[in-house]
Write an enzyme that holds these catalytic residues in place. Structure first.
Site, mmCIF file in Angstrom:
data_model
loop_
_atom_site.group_PDB
_atom_site.id
_atom_site.type_symbol
_atom_site.label_atom_id
_atom_site.label_comp_id
_atom_site.label_asym_id
_atom_site.label_seq_id
_atom_site.Cartn_x
_atom_site.Cartn_y
_atom_site.Cartn_z
ATOM 1 N N GLY A 242 0.794 -1.480 -0.196
ATOM 2 C CA GLY A 242 -0.426 -0.204 -0.086
ATOM 3 C C GLY A 242 0.805 1.168 0.558
ATOM 4 O O GLY A 242 1.837 1.182 0.195
ATOM 5 N N HIS A 243 0.130 2.418 -0.504
ATOM 6 C CA HIS A 243 0.605 3.890 -0.504
ATOM 7 C C HIS A 243 1.947 4.019 1.155
ATOM 8 O O HIS A 243 1.168 3.778 2.039
ATOM 9 C CB HIS A 243 0.021 4.875 -0.657
ATOM 10 C CG HIS A 243 -1.537 4.906 0.131
ATOM 11 N ND1 HIS A 243 -2.369 5.497 -0.211
ATOM 12 C CD2 HIS A 243 -1.729 4.660 1.724
ATOM 13 C CE1 HIS A 243 -3.397 5.861 0.867
ATOM 14 N NE2 HIS A 243 -2.750 5.425 1.628
ATOM 15 N N ASN A 244 2.744 4.580 0.939
ATOM 16 C CA ASN A 244 3.909 5.034 1.523
ATOM 17 C C ASN A 244 4.144 3.964 2.405
ATOM 18 O O ASN A 244 4.857 4.881 3.385
ATOM 19 C CB ASN A 244 2.882 6.473 2.421
ATOM 20 C CG ASN A 244 3.099 7.807 1.182
ATOM 21 O OD1 ASN A 244 1.746 7.844 0.940
ATOM 22 N ND2 ASN A 244 4.129 7.772 1.235
#
Length: 332
Positions: A242-244
């Site tokens: 997932g993002h970041n």
């Protein structure tokens, strides 16, 4: 077809040769499927018992092996049989798919793209504006690299890979078919008037050196800054990051596992197959998450966790044993 004498193989593996073998080796194979003229390996003493029924002519074995190879058979003793087997497989590996053209005429390459020396680009590829490709990069047919993405030297990109804009791949990486790097992170906010409103994902993905990304795996771009995959990480097929999220060096994620947004894996973390990690969670260096587990809180460095929700592996096993006993007692 490549064939090697047992001495030639030992020259590569630099082990101790036990026994004699008159014929050449034609290929490697697992113990129970091997035929004459093939070489296998014994990586654990518990597999010694299978040697007597194997038709293999030779085997790579660990130094603690307690059996003899037998007549016209040979062992190569090494410190790590599994590692030596990887060298052997490389020795017998067939060549990769060949290119008739270094850059196929059907590839679409923007005029602003910078190509290093020795680059190979297959049919139907698309390289957008300001893409930079390092030396000796191989891009197989129908891969897509969008604007301002960069690829480090020696990297291999297999067919169907999509690298979105502004993402950066390090040196000597392997991206297997249909991996997607830099798709939008899963970000939405509820609005009374509009329902779910998309939150723009304006970051990117930065992948270090010597990283391998499995087929159909997805690494989402950051919402603000970067999703980071550290040097030497190995990502299996069908993995979601997932993002970041941020992975340190030499992390392993097995198939079907997933990280929600803003997860941190410190160096050397192992995530088992189908495990899932809650957002904003940190897994400490050297920790292991067992297959199928669900991590809902931070995991200290070096710990092994198991279950759903994941707890210390020893505690999870005790709970399962007690539950099994309780169920069996109710059946009496």
């Amino acid at each position: 077809m490549k064939t090697y004498s047992i001495q030639e193989i030992n020259n590569v593996l630099k082990g101790s040769l036990i026994g004699t073998l008159s014929q050449n080796i034609t290929s490697p194979e697992q113990l129970d499927l091997a035929s004459e003229n093939q070489i296998s390996f014994i990586g654990n003493k518990k597999y010694e018992k299978y040697w007597s029924t194997s038709k293999a002519s030779a085997a790579i074995v660990n130094e603690d092996i307690s059996i003899e190879p037998g007549t016209n058979k040979a062992f190569i003793k090494v410190k790590n049989a599994e590692l030596a087997m990887s060298q052997l497989l490389a020795l017998f590996a067939p060549p990769p798919p060949q290119f008739d053209f270094d850059v196929h005429p059907t590839a679409t390459i923007d005029d602003s793209v910078i190509l290093g020396k020795g680059v190979k680009i297959g049919a139907g590829c698309y390289l957008g504006p300001n893409v930079i490709i390092g030396d000796n990069v191989t891009i197989y047919p129908n891969a897509t690299l969008l604007d301002f993405s960069t690829i480090g030297s020696g990297t291999t990109i297999w067919s169907g890979v999509v690298i979105r804009e502004r993402c950066h791949i390090g040196t000597n990486c392997i991206l297997h078919p249909n991996a997607t790097i830099g798709a939008d992170g899963f970000g939405f906010s509820f609005c009374n008037e509009k329902g779910l409103v998309k939150i723009p994902q304006i970051g990117n993905v930065v992948i270090g050196n010597n990283v391998e990304i499995g087929a159909n795996s997805c690494i989402d771009r950051g919402k603000f800054s970067s999703t980071i995959i550290g040097d030497g990480c190995k990502i299996d097929n069908l993995v979601q990051i997932g993002h970041n999220s941020k992975l340190g060096r030499f992390c392993i994620m097995a198939g079907h596992s997933g990280l929600a947004g803003s997860v941190t894996l410190e160096d050397g973390v192992v995530i088992g197959g189908s495990a899932s990690i809650k957002d904003h969670t940190t897994i400490g260096a050297g920790a292991t998450v067992g297959a199928g587990s669900g991590v809902t809180c931070d995991v200290p460095a070096g710990k092994v966790v198991l279950g759903y929700p994941a707890i210390a592996a020893k505690d999870a096993l005790r709970q399962w044993a007690l539950l099994k006993r309780l169920v069996n007692d109710t059946r009496k």
